[in-house]
Design an enzyme around this catalytic site. Structure first.
Site, short mmCIF file in Angstrom:
data_model
loop_
_atom_site.label_atom_id
_atom_site.label_comp_id
_atom_site.label_asym_id
_atom_site.label_seq_id
_atom_site.Cartn_x
_atom_site.Cartn_y
_atom_site.Cartn_z
N HIS A 69 0.92 -1.27 0.00
CA HIS A 69 -0.10 -0.14 0.13
C HIS A 69 0.80 1.25 0.15
O HIS A 69 2.01 1.23 0.50
CB HIS A 69 -1.10 0.16 1.35
CG HIS A 69 -1.55 -1.36 1.79
ND1 HIS A 69 -1.37 -1.66 2.71
CD2 HIS A 69 -2.48 -2.19 0.71
CE1 HIS A 69 -2.17 -2.97 2.92
NE2 HIS A 69 -2.74 -3.01 1.62
N HIS A 71 0.88 4.58 1.93
CA HIS A 71 0.38 4.96 3.37
C HIS A 71 0.62 6.43 3.47
O HIS A 71 1.33 7.09 2.56
CB HIS A 71 0.97 4.55 4.72
CG HIS A 71 0.59 2.89 4.80
ND1 HIS A 71 0.16 2.55 6.12
CD2 HIS A 71 0.48 1.65 4.15
CE1 HIS A 71 -0.28 1.13 5.94
NE2 HIS A 71 0.13 0.99 4.83
N HIS A 145 3.43 -5.59 3.48
CA HIS A 145 3.18 -6.12 4.95
C HIS A 145 3.47 -7.84 5.20
O HIS A 145 4.01 -8.29 4.20
CB HIS A 145 1.50 -6.07 4.84
CG HIS A 145 1.10 -4.91 5.26
ND1 HIS A 145 0.57 -4.35 6.60
CD2 HIS A 145 0.87 -3.62 4.30
CE1 HIS A 145 0.24 -3.08 6.43
NE2 HIS A 145 0.17 -2.69 5.22
CU CU Z 1 -0.49 -1.15 4.36
#
Ligand code: CU
Ligand code: ZN
Length: 169
Positions: A69, A71, A145
């Site tokens: 992602h 962020h 992650h």
């Molecule tokens: Cu993330």
């Protein structure tokens, strides 16, 4: 010979060949380990028309899927990556997959690591730009992650700890 002719036709008729759109601004994030992991690599962002091409090469992963992602905050100072805040979400949407119209702008889905722990990603996304504007990713962070993003659980995708962090600059 056919390919040569096709290439020449694309060069002459830009409008007929979407793949020949000119490249705009670029930004890069050098991903470094977080949370005691070995995750490292690089992510690159290239503006192409109204969309952004994301290319990433990440190593030091466990084989399988790992949430990936953008962020909100470009701050990798915390050892666990929590200083980057939540998913980049300028339009206050719910978490989703990069292919969905309604999603966090920062939702890039998953990296798929091979048996050697290496992952390569190439993705075209909309909803972001390579700039410092309200939809801009420059000055934010990419996070890799520990676990797979399930592409639906709001707001995190249930992707677990933050194993890699890089500021986009
Ligand atoms: Cu993330
Ligand atoms: Zn999200």
């Amino acid at each position: 010979m056919n390919n040569v002719i096709k290439g020449a036709a694309c060069a002459l008729l830009l409008s007929a060949c979407a793949t020949v759109e000119p490249e705009g601004p670029k930004a890069t994030a050098v991903v470094r380990p977080a949370s005691g992991s070995q995750v490292h690599g690089e992510a690159r962002f290239t503006q192409i028309g109204s969309r952004v091409r994301v290319n990433a090469e990440i190593a030091g992963l466990s084989p399988g899927l790992h949430g990936f992602h953008i962020h909100d905050k470009g701050d990798c100072s915390a050892a666990d990556g929590m200083s980057t805040g939540g998913h980049f979400n300028p339009l206050s949407k719910k978490h989703g997959a990069p292919t969905m119209p309604d999603r966090h702008a920062g939702d890039l889905g998953n990296l798929t690591a091979d048996e050697y722990g290496k992952a390569t990603l190439a993705l075209m996304v909309d909803g972001i730009s390579v700039s410092k504007g309200t939809d801009g990713v420059v000055g934010r962070a990419v996070i890799v992650h520990a676990n797979a993003d399930d592409l639906k659980t709001d707001p995190t995708g249930n992707a677990g700890g933050r194993f890699g962090c890089g500021v986009i600059e």
